[in-house]
Design an enzyme around this catalytic site. Structure first.
Site, PDB file in Angstrom:
ATOM      1  N   GLN A 184       7.866 -23.172  61.187  1.00  0.00           N
ATOM      2  CA  GLN A 184       7.385 -24.445  61.734  1.00  0.00           C
ATOM      3  C   GLN A 184       6.073 -24.248  62.486  1.00  0.00           C
ATOM      4  O   GLN A 184       5.140 -25.033  62.335  1.00  0.00           O
ATOM      5  CB  GLN A 184       8.446 -25.051  62.661  1.00  0.00           C
ATOM      6  CG  GLN A 184       9.684 -25.499  61.893  1.00  0.00           C
ATOM      7  CD  GLN A 184      10.771 -26.030  62.802  1.00  0.00           C
ATOM      8  OE1 GLN A 184      10.641 -26.023  64.015  1.00  0.00           O
ATOM      9  NE2 GLN A 184      11.856 -26.482  62.194  1.00  0.00           N
ATOM     10  N   ASP A 232      19.077 -20.373  59.496  1.00  0.00           N
ATOM     11  CA  ASP A 232      19.954 -21.540  59.662  1.00  0.00           C
ATOM     12  C   ASP A 232      21.394 -21.246  59.230  1.00  0.00           C
ATOM     13  O   ASP A 232      22.255 -22.124  59.343  1.00  0.00           O
ATOM     14  CB  ASP A 232      19.409 -22.721  58.839  1.00  0.00           C
ATOM     15  CG  ASP A 232      18.089 -23.238  59.410  1.00  0.00           C
ATOM     16  OD1 ASP A 232      17.852 -23.054  60.624  1.00  0.00           O
ATOM     17  OD2 ASP A 232      17.293 -23.813  58.638  1.00  0.00           O
ATOM     18  N   LYS A 267      17.734 -23.987  68.389  1.00  0.00           N
ATOM     19  CA  LYS A 267      17.901 -24.866  67.212  1.00  0.00           C
ATOM     20  C   LYS A 267      18.434 -26.230  67.673  1.00  0.00           C
ATOM     21  O   LYS A 267      18.331 -26.575  68.839  1.00  0.00           O
ATOM     22  CB  LYS A 267      18.832 -24.183  66.204  1.00  0.00           C
ATOM     23  CG  LYS A 267      18.238 -22.900  65.612  1.00  0.00           C
ATOM     24  CD  LYS A 267      16.983 -23.197  64.810  1.00  0.00           C
ATOM     25  CE  LYS A 267      16.314 -21.930  64.338  1.00  0.00           C
ATOM     26  NZ  LYS A 267      15.005 -22.202  63.730  1.00  0.00           N
ATOM     27  N   ARG A 276      24.801 -28.401  61.382  1.00  0.00           N
ATOM     28  CA  ARG A 276      25.328 -27.135  60.830  1.00  0.00           C
ATOM     29  C   ARG A 276      26.564 -26.643  61.594  1.00  0.00           C
ATOM     30  O   ARG A 276      27.378 -25.918  61.044  1.00  0.00           O
ATOM     31  CB  ARG A 276      24.223 -26.079  60.785  1.00  0.00           C
ATOM     32  CG  ARG A 276      23.082 -26.496  59.861  1.00  0.00           C
ATOM     33  CD  ARG A 276      22.200 -25.347  59.449  1.00  0.00           C
ATOM     34  NE  ARG A 276      20.874 -25.822  59.107  1.00  0.00           N
ATOM     35  CZ  ARG A 276      20.535 -26.418  57.955  1.00  0.00           C
ATOM     36  NH1 ARG A 276      21.422 -26.596  57.006  1.00  0.00           N
ATOM     37  NH2 ARG A 276      19.290 -26.823  57.743  1.00  0.00           N
TER      38      ARG A 276
HETATM   39  C1  S3P Z   1      12.079 -24.751  58.985  1.00  0.00           C
HETATM   40  C2  S3P Z   1      11.906 -23.590  59.716  1.00  0.00           C
HETATM   41  C3  S3P Z   1      12.962 -22.972  60.544  1.00  0.00           C
HETATM   42  C4  S3P Z   1      14.338 -23.567  60.238  1.00  0.00           C
HETATM   43  C5  S3P Z   1      14.310 -25.060  60.099  1.00  0.00           C
HETATM   44  C6  S3P Z   1      13.370 -25.471  58.965  1.00  0.00           C
HETATM   45  C7  S3P Z   1      10.949 -25.266  58.195  1.00  0.00           C
HETATM   46  O1  S3P Z   1      12.673 -23.218  61.908  1.00  0.00           O
HETATM   47  O2  S3P Z   1      15.268 -23.197  61.249  1.00  0.00           O
HETATM   48  O3  S3P Z   1      15.608 -25.567  59.820  1.00  0.00           O
HETATM   49  O4  S3P Z   1      11.168 -26.148  57.332  1.00  0.00           O
HETATM   50  O5  S3P Z   1       9.823 -24.821  58.405  1.00  0.00           O
HETATM   51  P1  S3P Z   1      11.731 -22.233  62.779  1.00  0.00           P
HETATM   52  O6  S3P Z   1      10.354 -22.358  62.303  1.00  0.00           O
HETATM   53  O7  S3P Z   1      11.886 -22.717  64.203  1.00  0.00           O
HETATM   54  O8  S3P Z   1      12.317 -20.867  62.590  1.00  0.00           O
END
Ligand code: S3P
Length: 439
Positions: free
Chosen positions: A170, A321, A348, A396
């Protein structure tokens, strides 16, 4: 509140297809909205999180419509072409939608207000704001960088180079999306590769993105700014993070044999399947193919006698996840499962480390919580169950403990199953179609 009860079920059998990938669905809508022309998306996840992104794109001036055949059509505004929304953007429960959009909005020359539900408003946003500030944007937030926030975008963005302190797709994506509208090259260095859907899809839409592996196993991603993104069709593969639930359900429910069709198998997403196989899980990949640039396979899964393993911290980004449902599988395995490098679980949709431990304890499981690890000890017999689980606005957690109840001696009750709709609408009906007893 939608209470759910999950009971010991006989063998799960049949063939199912889980909904579209959440990460890819958000990106398809956002990138389509930033492209010139008409993007057609098939297989989009129509979960609440993704629908928040669709609504935000409309508020910013893009046209996003669903056709009668289920395809979604987006008419884009071009990179930097959004218009100031009149209201506050509500990103619901979705950290991905909020954080990626912060990157997009950093380089639009207007101010946007953004909020979310109680879970999203408790999650850290400073990790995204910090790298974006040098680009020229300013933010106003609640204490400690919590939402709601105001994003004062810049009309003169600067490209940056940023080394990620944590493996986060992200944060990586937010920086890249801001870099799209900046002149010159934006670089993101990641110590441990995280999901690469942004890189792949931006290339698909015509942007210049170079990825280099470092000697230490990391990646350097360089994006050339101000491309003209050209509308492209996107076929969204199904979500491996959603497939995880029926896969673990079949592994722990005696006599089961199921097929989960067309599962997205991007190697940066499949750490759970690798771990389950190491535990002795009978998972076979059939019909492996590439669909719209992403690997896809049908997974045939059979009930298996699992054994405990150590899951190294280096695998965490590829299954970040999936730890709640892995902890469920570990509760039915013989021996000890060590899960390491879990610090990101604390930020999360809930503090997943604490909530998984509290919920496993409520179901009679021997579990130890560390600051960034979890240890589950089990006998290989059916776990006790009987817990009353609080899902805490976390889809989840709800789905993981529904899966637990299918194989435990006593039923498991979840106080609220409604968060499931954020990522996996139709989950309960799909599982009951395989023979699960969920009401
Ligand atoms: C995601 C990145 C992950 C993941 C989230 C989706 C994404 O988060 O946990 O469900 O689509 O880029 P982080 O970037 O905080 O690890």
């Amino acid at each position: 509140m939608k209470p759910v009860v999950s009971q010991q079920s006989s063998a799960l059998t049949g063939s199912i297809r889980v909904p579209g990938d959440k990460s890819i669905s958000h990106r398809a809508l956002m990138f389509g909205a930033m492209a010139v022309g008409e993007t057609k998306v098939t297989g989009l996840l129509e979960g609440e999180d993704v629908l928040c992104t669709a609504a935000a794109m409309r508020s910013l001036g893009a046209s996003v419509e669903q056709c009668d055949d289920g395809t979604w059509v987006i008419k884009g505004r071009g990179v930097g072409g959004f218009s100031e929304p009149t209201g506050v953007l509500d990103m619901g429960n979705s950290g991905t939608a909020a954080r990626l959009l912060m990157g997009v909005l950093a380089t639009q020359s207007f101010t946007t207000f953004m909020t979310g539900d109680a879970s999203l408003c408790s999650r850290p946003m400073e990790r995204v704001m910090k790298p974006l500030r040098p680009i020229g944007v300013s933010f106003v937030s609640r204490e400690n960088g919590r939402m709601p926030i105001a994003i004062q975008g810049t009309s003169a963005p600067m490209p940056i180079s940023y080394e990620l302190p944590v493996a986060s797709a992200q944060v990586k994506s937010a920086v890249m999306l801001a870099g799209l509208n900046a002149p010159g090259k934006t670089t993101v260095i990641e110590p441990n590769p995280s999901r690469d859907h942004t890189e792949k899809m931006l290339q698909h839409f015509g942007a210049e993105v170079e990825v280099e592996e470092t000697d230490k196993g990391g990646r350097v991603i360089t994006l050339t700014g101000q491309p003209e993104l050209v509308a492209r069709d996107v076929i969204v593969p199904t979500d491996p993070s959603s497939a995880a639930f029926p896969v673990v359900a079949a592994l722990i429910t005696p006599g089961s044999k199921i097929t989960v069709e067309a599962v997205g198998m991007n190697p940066l997403r499949t750490g759970l399947f690798a771990t389950l196989k190491e535990m002795g899980g009978k998972i076979t990949e059939e019909n492996v193919r590439i669909d719209a640039g992403e690997e896809v396979a049908d997974l045939v899964v059979e009930y298996s006698e699992l054994t405990g393993v150590t899951v190294p911290a280096s695998r965490a980004p590829s299954m970040i996840d999936e730890y709640p449902v892995l902890a469920v599988a570990a509760s039915f395995a013989k021996g000890t499962t060590h899960m390491e490098g879990l610090e990101e679980l604390r930020v999360k949709e809930s503090d997943r480390l604490a909530v998984v431990v509290e919920s496993l304890k409520a179901c009679g499981v021997d579990v130890t919580e560390g600051e960034d690890f979890m240890i589950v000890n089990a006998t290989g017999e059916a776990a006790l169950g009987g817990g009353e689980i609080k899902s805490r606005l976390d889809h989840r957690i709800a789905m993981s403990f529904i899966v637990f109840g299918l194989a435990s001696q006593k039923p498991v009750t979840i106080d609220d199953g409604s968060p499931i709709d954020t990522s996996f609408p139709g989950f309960i009906d799909l599982m009951n179609g395989l023979g699960a007893k969920i009401s």
